[in-house]
Design a protein around this motif. Sequence first.
Motif, PDB file in Angstrom:
ATOM      1  N   THR A  69       1.652   6.688  -6.832  1.00  0.00           N
ATOM      2  CA  THR A  69       0.528   7.486  -7.310  1.00  0.00           C
ATOM      3  C   THR A  69       0.792   8.974  -7.091  1.00  0.00           C
ATOM      4  O   THR A  69       0.559   9.790  -7.993  1.00  0.00           O
ATOM      5  N   SER A  70       1.278   9.331  -5.909  1.00  0.00           N
ATOM      6  CA  SER A  70       1.537  10.747  -5.649  1.00  0.00           C
ATOM      7  C   SER A  70       2.661  11.280  -6.533  1.00  0.00           C
ATOM      8  O   SER A  70       2.573  12.403  -7.049  1.00  0.00           O
ATOM      9  N   HIS A  97       0.831  -1.208   0.000  1.00  0.00           N
ATOM     10  CA  HIS A  97       0.000   0.000   0.000  1.00  0.00           C
ATOM     11  C   HIS A  97       0.865   1.259   0.000  1.00  0.00           C
ATOM     12  O   HIS A  97       0.581   2.225  -0.726  1.00  0.00           O
ATOM     13  N   ASP A 137       0.840   4.024  -2.937  1.00  0.00           N
ATOM     14  CA  ASP A 137       0.494   5.413  -2.605  1.00  0.00           C
ATOM     15  C   ASP A 137       1.603   6.367  -3.030  1.00  0.00           C
ATOM     16  O   ASP A 137       1.340   7.441  -3.596  1.00  0.00           O
TER      17      ASP A 137
END
Length: 197
Positions: free
Chosen positions: A162-163, A155, A159
């Motif tokens: 993605t950022s 995760h 994350d």
Amino acid sequence: MPPKKKTKKTTKKNPEKSENDLQAKYRRSILDIAILQDHIAVQCESVMKVQSDRADLRRRMRDMEQELQHTKQDHRDISSDLSRQYKTMQMEQTNRVKRLEKEVSQLNEELVMYQEELRREKREREQVTQEKDAIIAELKHKLDNMEADYEKILHETLDSLTSQLSVARQRWEDKSTTLHQNYKELLSEFGLNALDI
């Protein structure tokens, strides 16, 4: 008229500078993507190692469960064998009571010894069973912890990726908008309409 010549000279230099800046930013973006791909590859290797360790732990747990089953079967076999021997000895004692009283007492002593051995073996087997149960519980707990850690790592990685992609996309959109605006201004300075081209 001289001011017009100056603007023409500066406009000729600005596109080259913008193009060089754009190429430099493009190279930086390619390097950023390569770094992100390396980071993802390292994370994938870590995940594969965790999965391999988890499979090894499961295999060990299955092996220990099979060994425990064999041990229980051995215990049942020994218990059954001792019970059979005990019944056989009892029958023999009944047939020889009058003639072989000494032998009966010796057999009774052997019976006591066998029973003590049986109790000792039962205690040892119970202890082994408890130890194996404790080891299995500990391995299950470790497996659960490893699965939770693996999920957390996955995760966090997703994350972060993605950022980073969102930030890169926003930078490219900002640069693209600025570049289009500069080209429109240059074309309008030459008296051209950007929509006609």
